[in-house]
Design an enzyme around this catalytic site. Structure first.
Site, mmCIF file in Angstrom:
data_model
loop_
_atom_site.group_PDB
_atom_site.id
_atom_site.type_symbol
_atom_site.label_atom_id
_atom_site.label_comp_id
_atom_site.label_asym_id
_atom_site.label_seq_id
_atom_site.Cartn_x
_atom_site.Cartn_y
_atom_site.Cartn_z
ATOM 1 C CE LYS A 38 4.684 -3.482 -4.307
ATOM 2 N NZ LYS A 38 4.866 -1.893 -4.689
ATOM 3 C CE1 TYR A 264 -2.269 -11.310 28.121
ATOM 4 C CE2 TYR A 264 -2.427 -10.880 25.601
ATOM 5 C CZ TYR A 264 -1.840 -11.810 26.879
ATOM 6 O OH TYR A 264 -1.332 -13.074 26.491
HETATM 7 C C1 LIG Z 1 3.919 -1.427 -5.725
HETATM 8 C C2 LIG Z 1 4.527 -0.825 -6.936
HETATM 9 C C3 LIG Z 1 3.468 -0.622 -7.991
HETATM 10 C C4 LIG Z 1 2.100 -1.105 -7.969
HETATM 11 O O1 LIG Z 1 1.199 -0.124 -7.616
HETATM 12 P P1 LIG Z 1 -0.459 -0.317 -7.301
HETATM 13 O O2 LIG Z 1 -0.826 1.015 -6.688
HETATM 14 O O3 LIG Z 1 -0.513 -1.392 -6.236
HETATM 15 O O4 LIG Z 1 -0.964 -0.674 -8.478
HETATM 16 C C5 LIG Z 1 3.979 -0.038 -9.374
HETATM 17 N N1 LIG Z 1 5.231 0.426 -9.223
HETATM 18 C C6 LIG Z 1 5.981 0.446 -8.507
HETATM 19 C C7 LIG Z 1 7.416 0.878 -8.543
HETATM 20 C C8 LIG Z 1 5.697 -0.275 -7.074
HETATM 21 O O5 LIG Z 1 6.648 -0.272 -6.160
#
Ligand SMILES: *Cc1c(COP(=O)(O)O)cnc(C)c1O
Length: 368
Positions: A38, A264
């Protein structure tokens, strides 16, 4: 890799392979591996990562939203793709691209069944998510009978997996809570399997779950951060290799006299002479304003240079008073030695946030 000539995010696929093998070595032979890609593969490049892992025989992929799954299909990913947080508005698209929804409450379950039926699907793979304590998404234990009754009335969908998500798998001070989540998942999934009359794939572990709770691997594990090289502990970080290196260059060097200001809002005012370097990377590239005013740093010719004043949209200025460097020199924001986790710590953030924030404006360069 050649020296940077602009801001680039280098992605090391060899390191990815190493991490995948290391995580796989923690599993039993028949435990499936779901790679979480993702958020552009945690800010790297989801399509390249997924293609590499598909070649290495990862069993499953997961993304958060439908459009991320569509992109993977366009990039040639043919393995099953779980969509962790789909929205009803995208259910037709999911079906069109053969993406598998996580269904977590009565509304999305019923909406998906209606659309799958209207689209004349049979046994369309769905995933039922149970809440065991994260209190984010998921059916409750006492929803089992309701879900089973809905499923008995349709052949449009079939449960491919049942899963849950751990709230604190990286925090060994919360071991008791995690064990209670695992126990609760076990009991819910047993009841659910009985109620629907067939056994779906069971999974609950993310990366830290894989590393800390081998007894909870069930039929499949879901790994994100570990693939990208972070193990959420010093011990595990030693075994993993960060796959991303964020580099830039020095655009210009300034001599700042005592009493002058930098950047800034004149947030930095010098009380002595200093030299600054201006770098072509700013908050629009993912280096948030919280890194400004000395909270963040970069590495130039092996030496640490603090960020001076506020982070601008497209640039930062860093203190190079005691560093031997010139315009055009390469600058490391993070790499395998100066890690994103370490930089993020300075601002009470975590590796996850810093690496996923690197915006699409930054060019990705692969090394295979
Ligand atoms: C993002 C996510 C993962 C991955 O978790 P990591 O700590 O990056 O391994 C696994 N399961 C779900 C439901 C997630 O949202």
């Amino acid at each position: 890799m050649p020296k940077a000539q602009e801001t680039v995010l280098e992605i090391d696929l060899k390191a990815l392979k190493h991490n995948f093998k290391y995580l796989k070595s923690k599993l039993k032979n028949n435990t499936k591996f779901l790679a979480v890609v993702k958020a552009f593969g945690y800010g790297s490049d989801a399509c390249e990562i997924a293609n590499c892992l598909q070649e290495l025989n990862a069993d499953y992929f997961a993304v958060a939203y439908a459009n991320e799954g569509v992109a993977l299909r366009h990039a040639g990913i043919t393995k099953p793709i779980l969509v962790l947080h789909p929205q009803a508005v995208n259910f037709k698209t999911l079906i069109e691209y053969c993406l598998e929804p996580s269904l977590y409450n009565a509304k999305v379950l019923n909406d998906f069944i209606s659309i799958a039926s209207a689209e004349k699907q049979t046994n369309y793979p769905i995933h039922i998510k149970f809440n065991t304590g994260l209190n984010r998404l998921g059916f409750w234990e006492n929803d089992v009978e309701y879900i089973a009754s809905k499923l008995k009335n349709t052949n449009a969908v079939k449960v491919k997996s049942t899963f849950s998500h751990l709230a604190a798998s990286e925090d060994l001070d919360e071991k008791e809570f995690t064990l209670s989540q695992i126990a609760s998942f076990k009991s819910i999934s047993e009841n659910f399997t009985k109620a629907i009359g067939y056994k779906p794939i069971l999974h609950i572990c993310n990366t830290s779950g894989i590393l800390n709770y081998p007894e909870a691997h069930f039929d499949m594990v879901r790994s994100g951060i570990g693939l990208y090289g972070f193990g959420n502990s010093d011990k595990e970080n030693k075994h993993l290799k960060p796959i991303a290196t964020l580099k830039t260059i020095i655009s210009q060097i300034h001599n700042i006299e005592k009493g002058e200001s930098v950047g800034y809002n004149r947030a930095f005012k010098s009380d002595a002479f200093l030299k600054t370097a201006t770098l072509p990377i700013g908050h629009a590239d993912g280096i948030g304003r919280q890194y400004g005013n000395g909270n963040g740093f970069v590495t130039i010719n092996g030496q640490k240079a603090d960020i001076v004043g506020n982070v601008c949209m497209d640039m930062i200025m860093v203190n190079i008073t005691n560093i031997d460097c010139k315009e055009g020199d390469e600058v490391i924001i993070f790499d395998a030695n100066h890690t994103a986790e370490n930089l993020a710590k300075n601002t009470n953030s975590i590796s996850y946030e810093l690496i996923t924030a690197i915006s699409q404006r930054v060019k990705r360069v692969l090394s295979k």
